[in-house]
Design an enzyme around this catalytic site. Structure first.
Site, PDB file in Angstrom:
ATOM      1  N   SER A   1       0.835  -1.196   0.000  1.00 51.06           N
ATOM      2  CA  SER A   1       0.000   0.000   0.000  1.00 51.06           C
ATOM      3  C   SER A   1       0.876   1.255   0.000  1.00 51.06           C
ATOM      4  O   SER A   1       1.667   1.462  -0.907  1.00 51.06           O
ATOM      5  CB  SER A   1      -0.957  -0.020   1.195  1.00 51.06           C
ATOM      6  OG  SER A   1      -1.940   0.977   1.083  1.00 51.06           O
TER       7      SER A   1
ATOM      8  N   ASP B   1       0.278  -3.991  -4.209  1.00 50.63           N
ATOM      9  CA  ASP B   1      -0.907  -3.165  -4.402  1.00 50.63           C
ATOM     10  C   ASP B   1      -0.662  -1.735  -3.911  1.00 50.63           C
ATOM     11  O   ASP B   1      -1.240  -1.300  -2.903  1.00 50.63           O
ATOM     12  CB  ASP B   1      -2.117  -3.764  -3.686  1.00 50.63           C
ATOM     13  CG  ASP B   1      -3.432  -3.303  -4.298  1.00 50.63           C
ATOM     14  OD1 ASP B   1      -3.460  -3.069  -5.514  1.00 50.63           O
ATOM     15  OD2 ASP B   1      -4.424  -3.155  -3.571  1.00 50.63           O
TER      16      ASP B   1
ATOM     17  N   HIS C   1      -7.460  -5.733  -1.250  1.00 52.36           N
ATOM     18  CA  HIS C   1      -6.209  -5.008  -0.994  1.00 52.36           C
ATOM     19  C   HIS C   1      -5.205  -5.884  -0.258  1.00 52.36           C
ATOM     20  O   HIS C   1      -3.986  -5.748  -0.466  1.00 52.36           O
ATOM     21  CB  HIS C   1      -6.529  -3.760  -0.189  1.00 52.36           C
ATOM     22  CG  HIS C   1      -5.446  -2.726  -0.189  1.00 52.36           C
ATOM     23  ND1 HIS C   1      -4.782  -2.319  -1.325  1.00 52.36           N
ATOM     24  CD2 HIS C   1      -4.893  -2.001   0.836  1.00 52.36           C
ATOM     25  CE1 HIS C   1      -3.881  -1.402  -1.019  1.00 52.36           C
ATOM     26  NE2 HIS C   1      -3.927  -1.197   0.274  1.00 52.36           N
TER      27      HIS C   1
END
Length: 679
Positions: A262, A289, A376
């Site tokens: 992230s 991601d 996610h």
């Protein structure tokens, strides 16, 4: 009176001496932009004569201008607050572009220096439509970045180290000759999460190495805007720590690998940028991601980009639109970008809250977190499994997920130049062609669509639970062209199948995401991902009929829906092995499965041609405009009614071949060539 399509009150007469007063009172009550239109009427009236109260016009225009400016400022403020709030930004601090760095009075607002970590400024590239709010990072003392070392000597106990405490680094169990892996968490996360512990254990099981967990929990909390700013300084701190390791132990930076999830993915990019400024080069960055808010379509210096390391691989698992809950980037930003299951929605996510809590060992907080951010979180789950998995996690290079799912991207080449492994082993077996394309990406050139020149996107399918890795088969279903199949015509529906091997049986897999029209004599190709051990010996094939209420071309009223299968060909996309299963042209009714066994000698049939217009119309959404093409049904060769018409034409044709006395006419020289060609 009407002005611009709006009706004004009857008492607001243009020729009245009290025009200005009545207009001002009406505008104060309405506070509307129609006052501008009324002012224009009054101005034209004043040009015609002095009876319109010209000195009073300023009294009317002043409140109108003030009200207009106030309305614009209010709309701008509400819009800005809405954009900020949608990204979880409750703490706002805007910096205008017009402030100059050379002004001593404003430098503190847009530039902050932190000693050995360098200076951080808010310049033009840090403010854009994707990043309307930009702030400076907090102090290193507030962030309190900690490095937690795990080695084979202490696989579960953390040895804390700090970049400002040289003794903590020298007294640690750091191995100078072993590989170095950094794990960086993201927003609202910390270095003590379960997924980090699982990844540490998997890395240490793979080979002896140094695993360093970067814990920046002091700066990863809300507001999101501040956390986005903090990763710039955390990246510099990690870069400074790598410099110290190189100085104390001689560990080269190009043998270090930073794994970030992230916001941690972009943080890893800042690490590489910091080292690049000091003539050092980071070996590899893996972005799990990367976060989308404040990074989509920004300048390369703002986000992770291929120039941050010798090799940058990115896994996209939640790249849907932000308003639909997507938290990850869809934009390719690495040397190799992997999109499992299309990169937007992962199988097994969004099913049940109870299942998510069960997977987190009964923890309500972790279960809710998994349920909300399942897509996610899949990025680091895929990476962790790929470290020690016997399944290769092979992905195929393709331009889009739709082309990949339709089997249009080909098979893996013998040298795997168009296929690479997702996850930990992504840099294995890099060819000279791969390295040449990586150098092209480092030049930061883009094409007409804004994509980096040389950008490579890879696609693969996974399972919905651990183990996620699957093997890909390109499945081609050949429908029969026998007379019974042609007379019956096509039908709407969907296929699903499962493979049988000597050791196991796979689950049922649907071919295609949506129902479609199946015609006799045609072939249909889809990519299927299975967890099969050994070569397939047989398959179970099932077809289910479906119809759309608003599309009568999909109805089957006078006969049972069925299709006739000639054969099914499954090609292993990684090894290029080919397996043929014969259907023997038997009819397959809706809802009933049939077992097809391996047999490479099926009945041959003519090559499949282009689908008929009838099939095209049957696949069209009726709401999208099928009514404009219904006349194509008359010319279709796959319906029962046109088949009867062909028999009538055949009888008429035989009649034209005879003379009046009943004898056959010479067919080689027809009297009416135009009529003959039309038959």
């Amino acid at each position: 009176m009407a002005c611009g399509g709006h009706q004004w009150p009857a008492n607001a007469s243009v020729n009245s001496r009290d025009t200005a007063g009545s207009s001002a009172r009406w505008c104060r009550r309405r506070q509307s932009a129609l006052c501008v239109c009324r002012a224009a009427v009054d101005r034209r009236a004043s040009d015609r004569g002095p009876t319109n109260g010209g000195p009073h016009m300023r009294a009317v225009l002043a409140p109108m201008v003030a009200a207009g400016i106030s309305s614009l400022l209010l709309v701008y403020g509400i819009t800005l607050f809405t954009i900020t709030l949608s990204r979880g930004q409750l703490f706002l601090r805007a910096v205008p572009r017009s402030i100059q760095l050379g002004d001593n009075e404003t430098t503190a607002l847009i530039k902050q220096c932190y000693g050995v970590y360098g200076c951080f400024a808010i310049t033009n590239e840090w403010i854009s439509l994707s990043r309307p709010i930009s702030v400076l990072p907090q102090s290193p003392k507030t962030l309190n970045v900690k490095f937690c070392l795990f080695t084979p000597e202490n696989p579960t106990e953390c040895q804390r180290m700090y970049d400002h405490d040289i003794e903590s680094i020298q007294s640690s169990s750091f191995m100078a000759d072993a590989p170095v892996k950094f794990i960086v968490h993201g927003y609202l996360d910390s270095g003590e999460k379960r997924w980090i512990k699982r990844m540490v254990a998997a890395l240490l099981d793979h080979q002896p190495m140094n695993v360093l967990v970067v814990d920046w929990v002091g700066g990863s909390g809300p507001p999101y805007t501040q956390a986005v700013a903090n990763i710039r300084l955390v990246g510099a701190i990690v870069g400074r720590f790598i410099q110290i390791l190189h100085k104390l132990h001689g560990t080269p930076s190009n043998q270090m690998h930073v794994i970030g999830h992230s916001l941690g993915a972009h943080l890893a990019g800042y690490v590489g940028d910091f080292l690049h400024k000091t003539s050092m080069r980071l070996g590899r960055i893996t972005g799990l991601d990367p976060a989308e808010p404040h990074f989509e379509n920004t300048d390369p210096v703002v986000r992770l980009n291929p120039t941050d390391a010798d090799f940058v691989d990115v896994i996209h698992t939640d790249s849907g639109p932000l308003f639909s809950g997507g938290l990850g980037l869809h934009q390719p930003i690495g040397h190799m970008d992997f999109f499992p299951n299309g990169g937007k929605k992962q199988p097994g996510c969004g099913t049940s809250v109870l299942d998510a809590i069960k997977k987190e060992e009964g923890s309500l907080i972790y279960g809710l977190r998994r349920f909300i951010g399942c897509n996610h979180l899949r990025a680091y789950e895929f990476f962790t499994e790929s470290i020690n998995s016997d399944c290769p996690f092979l992905a195929i290079e393709c331009n889009s997920y739709e082309q990949f799912a339709a089997g249009e991207c080909g098979l893996c080449s013998p040298k795997l130049s168009n296929c690479h492994r997702l996850g930990y082993h992504a840099d294995a077996n890099l060819t000279s062609v791969d390295r040449a394309r990586m150098r092209l990406l480092n030049r930061e050139r883009v094409d007409l669509l804004g994509r980096p020149l040389g950008a490579r996107t890879f696609y693969l399918l996974t399972g919905n639970d651990v183990p996620f890795c699957r093997r890909h088969y390109r499945v081609t279903v050949f429908l029969s062209d026998v007379a019974a199949a042609v007379r019956h015509g096509g039908d709407m529906g969907a296929f699903k199948l499962r493979f049988h091997s000597a050791s196991n049986v796979t689950d049922w897999h649907r071919l295609g995401d949506s129902d479609q029209y199946f015609e006799p004599g045609q072939k249909y190709v889809h990519v299927s991902a299975v967890s099969l051990t050994g070569p397939p010996l047989a398959i179970d094939l099932e077809w289910s009929h479906s119809s759309f209420l608003l599309n009568p071309l999909t109805w089957r009223l006078l006969s049972r829906p069925m299709i006739h299968v000639n054969r099914v060909v499954a090609v292993h996309m990684e090894t290029r092995e080919r397996f043929v299963f014969c259907g023997e042209d038997l009819p397959l009714t809706s809802g009933r499965s049939a077992r097809l066994r391996f047999n490479p000698r099926c009945r041959p049939q003519r090559p499949a041609g282009i689908g008929s217009l009838y099939a095209t119309l049957a696949n069209i959404d009726i709401v999208g405009g099928v009514g404009s093409s219904v006349m194509g049904l008359v010319d279709s060769d796959s319906n029962v009614i046109p088949t009867r018409r062909r028999r009538r034409r055949r009888r008429r044709r035989r009649g034209r071949h005879r003379n009046r006395d009943g004898k056959l006419r010479n067919k080689s020289r027809p009297r009416n060539r135009r009529v003959w060609n039309g038959l």
